[in-house]
Design a protein around this motif. Structure first.
Motif, PDB file in Angstrom:
ATOM      1  N   SER A 120      46.973  59.008  29.812  1.00  0.00           N
ATOM      2  CA  SER A 120      48.165  58.728  30.602  1.00  0.00           C
ATOM      3  C   SER A 120      49.422  59.185  29.870  1.00  0.00           C
ATOM      4  O   SER A 120      49.577  58.952  28.675  1.00  0.00           O
ATOM      5  CB  SER A 120      48.264  57.230  30.874  1.00  0.00           C
ATOM      6  N   ASP A 121      50.331  59.810  30.621  1.00  0.00           N
ATOM      7  CA  ASP A 121      51.624  60.180  30.058  1.00  0.00           C
ATOM      8  C   ASP A 121      52.594  59.011  30.061  1.00  0.00           C
ATOM      9  O   ASP A 121      53.558  59.004  29.308  1.00  0.00           O
ATOM     10  CB  ASP A 121      52.244  61.337  30.853  1.00  0.00           C
ATOM     11  N   ARG A 122      52.361  58.033  30.912  1.00  0.00           N
ATOM     12  CA  ARG A 122      53.278  56.905  31.000  1.00  0.00           C
ATOM     13  C   ARG A 122      52.637  55.667  30.381  1.00  0.00           C
ATOM     14  O   ARG A 122      51.423  55.605  30.193  1.00  0.00           O
ATOM     15  CB  ARG A 122      53.669  56.634  32.448  1.00  0.00           C
ATOM     16  N   ALA A 123      53.473  54.702  30.065  1.00  0.00           N
ATOM     17  CA  ALA A 123      52.971  53.404  29.609  1.00  0.00           C
ATOM     18  C   ALA A 123      52.346  52.693  30.805  1.00  0.00           C
ATOM     19  O   ALA A 123      52.860  52.767  31.918  1.00  0.00           O
ATOM     20  CB  ALA A 123      54.105  52.583  29.013  1.00  0.00           C
ATOM     21  N   VAL A 124      51.226  52.027  30.580  1.00  0.00           N
ATOM     22  CA  VAL A 124      50.494  51.359  31.654  1.00  0.00           C
ATOM     23  C   VAL A 124      50.421  49.868  31.341  1.00  0.00           C
ATOM     24  O   VAL A 124      50.039  49.479  30.237  1.00  0.00           O
ATOM     25  CB  VAL A 124      49.062  51.927  31.784  1.00  0.00           C
ATOM     26  N   ALA A 125      50.782  49.044  32.308  1.00  0.00           N
ATOM     27  CA  ALA A 125      50.703  47.595  32.132  1.00  0.00           C
ATOM     28  C   ALA A 125      49.239  47.163  32.087  1.00  0.00           C
ATOM     29  O   ALA A 125      48.458  47.488  32.979  1.00  0.00           O
ATOM     30  CB  ALA A 125      51.435  46.890  33.276  1.00  0.00           C
ATOM     31  N   VAL A 126      48.879  46.437  31.012  1.00  0.00           N
ATOM     32  CA  VAL A 126      47.496  46.002  30.805  1.00  0.00           C
ATOM     33  C   VAL A 126      47.487  44.520  30.448  1.00  0.00           C
ATOM     34  O   VAL A 126      48.173  44.102  29.519  1.00  0.00           O
ATOM     35  CB  VAL A 126      46.826  46.792  29.654  1.00  0.00           C
TER      36      VAL A 126
ATOM     37  N   ALA B 212      34.842  17.411  26.225  1.00  0.00           N
ATOM     38  CA  ALA B 212      33.930  17.760  25.132  1.00  0.00           C
ATOM     39  C   ALA B 212      33.615  19.258  25.101  1.00  0.00           C
ATOM     40  O   ALA B 212      33.090  19.750  24.116  1.00  0.00           O
ATOM     41  CB  ALA B 212      32.639  16.959  25.266  1.00  0.00           C
ATOM     42  N   ARG B 213      33.960  19.970  26.191  1.00  0.00           N
ATOM     43  CA  ARG B 213      33.659  21.402  26.222  1.00  0.00           C
ATOM     44  C   ARG B 213      34.436  22.169  25.160  1.00  0.00           C
ATOM     45  O   ARG B 213      33.973  23.173  24.658  1.00  0.00           O
ATOM     46  CB  ARG B 213      33.996  21.999  27.596  1.00  0.00           C
ATOM     47  N   GLY B 214      35.647  21.742  24.867  1.00  0.00           N
ATOM     48  CA  GLY B 214      36.439  22.380  23.829  1.00  0.00           C
ATOM     49  C   GLY B 214      36.950  23.760  24.171  1.00  0.00           C
ATOM     50  O   GLY B 214      37.198  24.571  23.285  1.00  0.00           O
ATOM     51  N   HIS B 215      37.146  24.068  25.439  1.00  0.00           N
ATOM     52  CA  HIS B 215      37.664  25.370  25.834  1.00  0.00           C
ATOM     53  C   HIS B 215      39.147  25.476  25.511  1.00  0.00           C
ATOM     54  O   HIS B 215      39.886  24.498  25.599  1.00  0.00           O
ATOM     55  CB  HIS B 215      37.447  25.612  27.323  1.00  0.00           C
ATOM     56  N   SER B 216      39.577  26.679  25.144  1.00  0.00           N
ATOM     57  CA  SER B 216      40.994  26.910  24.892  1.00  0.00           C
ATOM     58  C   SER B 216      41.357  28.316  25.336  1.00  0.00           C
ATOM     59  O   SER B 216      40.487  29.176  25.530  1.00  0.00           O
ATOM     60  CB  SER B 216      41.334  26.720  23.412  1.00  0.00           C
ATOM     61  N   ALA B 217      42.651  28.546  25.500  1.00  0.00           N
ATOM     62  CA  ALA B 217      43.157  29.865  25.888  1.00  0.00           C
ATOM     63  C   ALA B 217      44.521  30.051  25.235  1.00  0.00           C
ATOM     64  O   ALA B 217      45.346  29.137  25.240  1.00  0.00           O
ATOM     65  CB  ALA B 217      43.289  29.970  27.402  1.00  0.00           C
ATOM     66  N   THR B 218      44.725  31.240  24.675  1.00  0.00           N
ATOM     67  CA  THR B 218      46.016  31.592  24.092  1.00  0.00           C
ATOM     68  C   THR B 218      46.443  32.924  24.688  1.00  0.00           C
ATOM     69  O   THR B 218      45.658  33.871  24.720  1.00  0.00           O
ATOM     70  CB  THR B 218      45.935  31.705  22.557  1.00  0.00           C
ATOM     71  N   LYS B 219      47.680  32.972  25.146  1.00  0.00           N
ATOM     72  CA  LYS B 219      48.232  34.176  25.776  1.00  0.00           C
ATOM     73  C   LYS B 219      49.171  34.865  24.788  1.00  0.00           C
ATOM     74  O   LYS B 219      50.179  34.294  24.372  1.00  0.00           O
ATOM     75  CB  LYS B 219      48.999  33.799  27.042  1.00  0.00           C
ATOM     76  N   TYR B 220      48.808  36.107  24.431  1.00  0.00           N
ATOM     77  CA  TYR B 220      49.623  36.924  23.533  1.00  0.00           C
ATOM     78  C   TYR B 220      50.315  38.001  24.359  1.00  0.00           C
ATOM     79  O   TYR B 220      49.665  38.733  25.109  1.00  0.00           O
ATOM     80  CB  TYR B 220      48.745  37.595  22.473  1.00  0.00           C
ATOM     81  N   VAL B 221      51.631  38.100  24.218  1.00  0.00           N
ATOM     82  CA  VAL B 221      52.412  39.077  24.976  1.00  0.00           C
ATOM     83  C   VAL B 221      53.080  40.036  24.002  1.00  0.00           C
ATOM     84  O   VAL B 221      53.809  39.612  23.097  1.00  0.00           O
ATOM     85  CB  VAL B 221      53.486  38.377  25.837  1.00  0.00           C
ATOM     86  N   TYR B 222      52.813  41.329  24.196  1.00  0.00           N
ATOM     87  CA  TYR B 222      53.450  42.384  23.412  1.00  0.00           C
ATOM     88  C   TYR B 222      54.613  42.902  24.246  1.00  0.00           C
ATOM     89  O   TYR B 222      54.416  43.468  25.316  1.00  0.00           O
ATOM     90  CB  TYR B 222      52.447  43.498  23.098  1.00  0.00           C
ATOM     91  N   ALA B 223      55.826  42.701  23.743  1.00  0.00           N
ATOM     92  CA  ALA B 223      57.035  42.971  24.518  1.00  0.00           C
ATOM     93  C   ALA B 223      57.669  44.305  24.155  1.00  0.00           C
ATOM     94  O   ALA B 223      57.218  45.005  23.257  1.00  0.00           O
ATOM     95  CB  ALA B 223      58.035  41.838  24.289  1.00  0.00           C
ATOM     96  N   ASN B 224      58.747  44.586  24.883  1.00  0.00           N
ATOM     97  CA  ASN B 224      59.581  45.771  24.644  1.00  0.00           C
ATOM     98  C   ASN B 224      58.805  47.079  24.731  1.00  0.00           C
ATOM     99  O   ASN B 224      59.023  47.996  23.949  1.00  0.00           O
ATOM    100  CB  ASN B 224      60.301  45.666  23.292  1.00  0.00           C
ATOM    101  N   CYS B 225      57.901  47.165  25.682  1.00  0.00           N
ATOM    102  CA  CYS B 225      57.119  48.387  25.883  1.00  0.00           C
ATOM    103  C   CYS B 225      57.965  49.419  26.631  1.00  0.00           C
ATOM    104  O   CYS B 225      58.851  49.055  27.411  1.00  0.00           O
ATOM    105  CB  CYS B 225      55.866  48.096  26.692  1.00  0.00           C
ATOM    106  N   ARG B 226      57.668  50.677  26.427  1.00  0.00           N
ATOM    107  CA  ARG B 226      58.395  51.724  27.142  1.00  0.00           C
ATOM    108  C   ARG B 226      58.014  51.685  28.622  1.00  0.00           C
ATOM    109  O   ARG B 226      56.991  51.122  28.999  1.00  0.00           O
ATOM    110  CB  ARG B 226      58.144  53.101  26.512  1.00  0.00           C
TER     111      ARG B 226
END
Length: 188
Positions: free
Chosen positions: A56-62, A123-137
């Motif tokens: 891709s020539d452009r930045a793609v949101a993922v 007791a399941r112990g599920h977790s989720a963490t959202k990491y955001v990489y900012a300032n993309c072209r």
């Protein structure tokens, strides 16, 4: 499909998104890497990008969703276990390395912001963490939802029937809701 469906249905060609789970996730990454002229954003689940280059020539949101506990699609990469009753194995990329590739391609800040942390109180112990990489072209974004405790499942779905093979289902996030909140921000 992208060429045929607009002949029969009113489709906004600036808002075509792709998702998929496991091999479908690999396909979504492939569309972002090779068809970004028609794909506005992707949100793969449990399937990484196996292509060697991003064309891709452009930045793609993922936005990528993956559990560190997926036995079949290993977070750290490598061959997954054989599929039941076969010797067939699939190679999976290291998720952190794959995210770094998208961050580099999109010109994002290399250090992510932790935008959300969730843990269930059972007791399941599920977790989720959202990491955001900012300032993309090009106004793009790279987001990683890193889950723990879940199996090879669609987050927010119920897979009780196949839980013995795929691992535990999870509702720590609703993948459908998270994807739409992500997708609606991006157009071609």
């Amino acid at each position: 499909l992208i060429e045929t469906l607009p002949e029969k249905f009113p489709i906004d060609r600036r808002r075509i998104y792709a998702t998929g789970m496991s091999n479908g996730g690999m396909m979504a990454h492939g569309l972002a890497a090779e068809a970004s002229d028609v794909i506005a954003a992707v949100a793969p689940v449990a399937g990484g990008m196996v292509l060697p280059t991003i064309k891709s020539d452009r930045a793609v949101a993922v936005m990528h969703i993956h559990s560190v506990d997926y036995a079949r699609a290993r977070y750290t990469g490598g061959l997954g276990p054989p599929f039941p009753m076969t010797k067939s194995q699939v190679f999976h990329p290291n998720v952190d390395e794959m995210i770094k590739r998208w961050v580099g391609h999109n010109g994002c800040a290399t250090e992510p912001m932790v935008a959300d942390r969730r843990a269930d109180r059972t007791a399941r112990g599920h977790s989720a963490t959202k990491y955001v990489y900012a300032n993309c072209r090009d106004g793009a974004a790279v987001v990683l939802w890193k889950l723990a405790g879940a199996g090879h499942v669609w987050p927010g779905g119920k897979q009780k029937v196949l839980e013995r093979i795929l691992g535990p289902s999870t509702d720590i996030i609703d993948a459908n809701r998270e994807m739409w909140e992500f997708f609606k921000r991006f157009t071609l």
